[in-house]
Design a protein around this motif. Structure first.
Motif, PDB file in Angstrom:
ATOM      1  N   MET A   1     -12.681   0.104  25.234  1.00 26.26           N
ATOM      2  CA  MET A   1     -12.676   0.532  23.826  1.00 26.26           C
ATOM      3  C   MET A   1     -11.362   1.200  23.470  1.00 26.26           C
ATOM      4  N   GLY A   2     -10.764   0.742  22.402  1.00 26.21           N
ATOM      5  CA  GLY A   2      -9.494   1.347  21.989  1.00 26.21           C
ATOM      6  C   GLY A   2      -9.742   2.632  21.223  1.00 26.21           C
ATOM      7  N   ALA A   3      -8.702   3.422  21.072  1.00 27.28           N
ATOM      8  CA  ALA A   3      -8.821   4.650  20.297  1.00 27.28           C
ATOM      9  C   ALA A   3      -9.100   4.281  18.840  1.00 27.28           C
ATOM     10  N   ARG A   4      -9.912   5.097  18.199  1.00 32.70           N
ATOM     11  CA  ARG A   4     -10.202   4.827  16.793  1.00 32.70           C
ATOM     12  C   ARG A   4      -8.954   5.103  15.962  1.00 32.70           C
ATOM     13  N   LYS A   5      -8.644   4.154  15.087  1.00 31.94           N
ATOM     14  CA  LYS A   5      -7.438   4.333  14.289  1.00 31.94           C
ATOM     15  C   LYS A   5      -7.714   5.265  13.123  1.00 31.94           C
ATOM     16  N   HIS A   6      -6.740   6.076  12.854  1.00 28.12           N
ATOM     17  CA  HIS A   6      -6.828   6.977  11.713  1.00 28.12           C
ATOM     18  C   HIS A   6      -6.195   6.275  10.514  1.00 28.12           C
ATOM     19  N   THR A   7      -6.921   6.230   9.398  1.00 23.88           N
ATOM     20  CA  THR A   7      -6.326   5.660   8.194  1.00 23.88           C
ATOM     21  C   THR A   7      -5.699   6.790   7.390  1.00 23.88           C
ATOM     22  N   ALA A   8      -4.427   6.641   7.151  1.00 24.03           N
ATOM     23  CA  ALA A   8      -3.719   7.681   6.400  1.00 24.03           C
ATOM     24  C   ALA A   8      -4.338   7.841   5.031  1.00 24.03           C
ATOM     25  N   ASN A   9      -4.483   9.070   4.571  1.00 25.30           N
ATOM     26  CA  ASN A   9      -4.971   9.240   3.197  1.00 25.30           C
ATOM     27  C   ASN A   9      -4.095  10.150   2.338  1.00 25.30           C
ATOM     28  N   ARG A  10      -2.909  10.464   2.847  1.00 26.73           N
ATOM     29  CA  ARG A  10      -1.894  11.063   1.958  1.00 26.73           C
ATOM     30  C   ARG A  10      -0.772  10.030   1.863  1.00 26.73           C
ATOM     31  N   VAL A  11      -0.818   9.300   0.755  1.00 18.56           N
ATOM     32  CA  VAL A  11      -0.009   8.095   0.648  1.00 18.56           C
ATOM     33  C   VAL A  11       0.893   8.150  -0.588  1.00 18.56           C
ATOM     34  N   VAL A  12       2.136   7.793  -0.370  1.00 17.19           N
ATOM     35  CA  VAL A  12       3.085   7.652  -1.477  1.00 17.19           C
ATOM     36  C   VAL A  12       3.448   6.178  -1.623  1.00 17.19           C
ATOM     37  N   LEU A  13       3.429   5.692  -2.851  1.00 15.22           N
ATOM     38  CA  LEU A  13       3.901   4.331  -3.121  1.00 15.22           C
ATOM     39  C   LEU A  13       5.287   4.405  -3.753  1.00 15.22           C
ATOM     40  N   LEU A  14       6.229   3.722  -3.133  1.00 14.13           N
ATOM     41  CA  LEU A  14       7.601   3.665  -3.645  1.00 14.13           C
ATOM     42  C   LEU A  14       7.903   2.240  -4.049  1.00 14.13           C
ATOM     43  N   GLY A  15       8.621   2.087  -5.147  1.00 15.19           N
ATOM     44  CA  GLY A  15       9.029   0.733  -5.505  1.00 15.19           C
ATOM     45  C   GLY A  15       9.640   0.715  -6.888  1.00 15.19           C
ATOM     46  N   PRO A  16      10.402  -0.323  -7.173  1.00 13.01           N
ATOM     47  CA  PRO A  16      11.032  -0.419  -8.491  1.00 13.01           C
ATOM     48  C   PRO A  16       9.993  -0.672  -9.582  1.00 13.01           C
ATOM     49  N   PRO A  17      10.402  -0.583 -10.854  1.00  6.56           N
ATOM     50  CA  PRO A  17       9.492  -0.951 -11.932  1.00  6.56           C
ATOM     51  C   PRO A  17       8.985  -2.374 -11.698  1.00  6.56           C
ATOM     52  N   GLY A  18       7.712  -2.597 -11.945  1.00  9.62           N
ATOM     53  CA  GLY A  18       7.180  -3.952 -11.790  1.00  9.62           C
ATOM     54  C   GLY A  18       6.790  -4.304 -10.368  1.00  9.62           C
ATOM     55  N   SER A  19       6.849  -3.327  -9.452  1.00  7.04           N
ATOM     56  CA  SER A  19       6.519  -3.653  -8.056  1.00  7.04           C
ATOM     57  C   SER A  19       5.012  -3.592  -7.807  1.00  7.04           C
ATOM     58  N   GLY A  20       4.259  -3.083  -8.780  1.00  7.55           N
ATOM     59  CA  GLY A  20       2.799  -3.072  -8.639  1.00  7.55           C
ATOM     60  C   GLY A  20       2.240  -1.735  -8.186  1.00  7.55           C
ATOM     61  N   LYS A  21       3.027  -0.665  -8.315  1.00  6.09           N
ATOM     62  CA  LYS A  21       2.556   0.651  -7.856  1.00  6.09           C
ATOM     63  C   LYS A  21       1.265   1.057  -8.562  1.00  6.09           C
ATOM     64  N   GLY A  22       1.200   0.809  -9.866  1.00  9.73           N
ATOM     65  CA  GLY A  22       0.019   1.215 -10.631  1.00  9.73           C
ATOM     66  C   GLY A  22      -1.210   0.409 -10.238  1.00  9.73           C
ATOM     67  N   THR A  23      -1.075  -0.911 -10.249  1.00  7.38           N
ATOM     68  CA  THR A  23      -2.202  -1.797  -9.906  1.00  7.38           C
ATOM     69  C   THR A  23      -2.726  -1.469  -8.509  1.00  7.38           C
ATOM     70  N   GLN A  24      -1.814  -1.417  -7.559  1.00  6.58           N
ATOM     71  CA  GLN A  24      -2.224  -1.180  -6.175  1.00  6.58           C
ATOM     72  C   GLN A  24      -2.695   0.264  -5.983  1.00  6.58           C
ATOM     73  N   GLY A  25      -2.025   1.184  -6.660  1.00  3.15           N
ATOM     74  CA  GLY A  25      -2.329   2.600  -6.467  1.00  3.15           C
ATOM     75  C   GLY A  25      -3.734   2.963  -6.915  1.00  3.15           C
ATOM     76  N   VAL A  26      -4.146   2.450  -8.070  1.00  4.59           N
ATOM     77  CA  VAL A  26      -5.480   2.766  -8.586  1.00  4.59           C
ATOM     78  C   VAL A  26      -6.538   2.230  -7.615  1.00  4.59           C
ATOM     79  N   ALA A  27      -6.368   0.979  -7.175  1.00  4.29           N
ATOM     80  CA  ALA A  27      -7.353   0.368  -6.271  1.00  4.29           C
ATOM     81  C   ALA A  27      -7.379   1.086  -4.928  1.00  4.29           C
ATOM     82  N   LEU A  28      -6.203   1.460  -4.451  1.00  3.89           N
ATOM     83  CA  LEU A  28      -6.122   2.111  -3.143  1.00  3.89           C
ATOM     84  C   LEU A  28      -6.773   3.493  -3.162  1.00  3.89           C
TER      85      LEU A  28
END
Ligand code: ADP
Length: 194
Positions: A1-28
């Motif tokens: 059995m492998g170690a349980r992976k930790h899912t990060a929950n303090r996340v920053v999205l970086l990207g230019p305008p139009g990169s999808g930060k809003g669309t992806q950010g809300v869902a995430l």
């Protein structure tokens, strides 16, 4: 059995305008069950106020210039602090400069910084495609160019800043949204250095 992976929950999205930060950010944020904070949205709300701060913010946003740090913090300090205190967050549009990243470090550094990479011409096309929707800074090609320039000069240095500490993940954000979403979730589940 492998170690349980930790899912990060303090996340920053970086990207230019139009990169999808809003669309992806809300869902995430919904997926992770943490607050989603978009400094662009907060500033646009502020820019609708008939106050000195509101007018100054509106002039910057509509011209495609970054809002200076002091003005930015006046407008977003409280919602940002609440997100950091919640113990998890998805931030869209903050930090956008090295000095803002240093501020974020003082109140709760991100565990993962996801860079949504798209070429400038894709960014331009996407912003032009949504410009009928409402935003003055999307409808004005000069403002769009300023925003792209601001991304390259002010925000791109953050890629090295976060890569040096092992928290940066680069995602190809020119792919269809569902694939971008899957790539982000993979990046959050991957082992990090910290
Ligand atoms: P986009 O990423 O498509 O440019 P945003 O909604 O994130 O859209 O930002 C819109 C505008 O809000 C920016 O061009 C800038 O004027 C202002 N802004 C947002 N976040 C910041 C920030 N962290 N620092 C300075 N200005 C900001």
């Amino acid at each position: 059995m492998g170690a349980r992976k930790h899912t990060a929950n303090r996340v920053v999205l970086l990207g230019p305008p139009g990169s999808g930060k809003g669309t992806q950010g809300v869902a995430l944020a919904q997926h992770l069950g943490v607050p989603y904070v978009s400094t662009g949205e907060l500033l646009r709300a502020q820019s609708g106020h008939d106050t000195e701060l509101g007018r100054a913010v509106a002039a910057r946003i509509n011209g495609g210039d970054l809002v200076p740090d002091e003005m930015l913090l006046d407008a977003v300090r409280e919602p940002l602090a609440a997100a950091f205190e919640a113990g998890g967050y998805v931030l869209d549009g903050f930090p956008r400069t090295v000095s803002q990243a240093q501020y974020a470090d003082r109140i709760g550094a991100p565990e993962r910084v996801v860079y949504l990479a798209v070429p400038d011409d894709v960014a331009r096309q996407r912003v032009a495609g949504r410009s009928a929707a409402s935003r003055a800074d999307d409808a004005d090609p000069d403002a769009v160019e300023h925003r792209l320039q601001a991304f390259h000069s002010e925000t791109e240095p953050l890629l090295d800043f976060y890569d040096d500490r092992g928290v940066l993940a680069r995602v190809d954000a020119a792919q269809p949204p569902a694939l971008v979403r899957a790539a982000i979730l993979d990046a959050l589940a991957a082992e990090g250095r910290p």
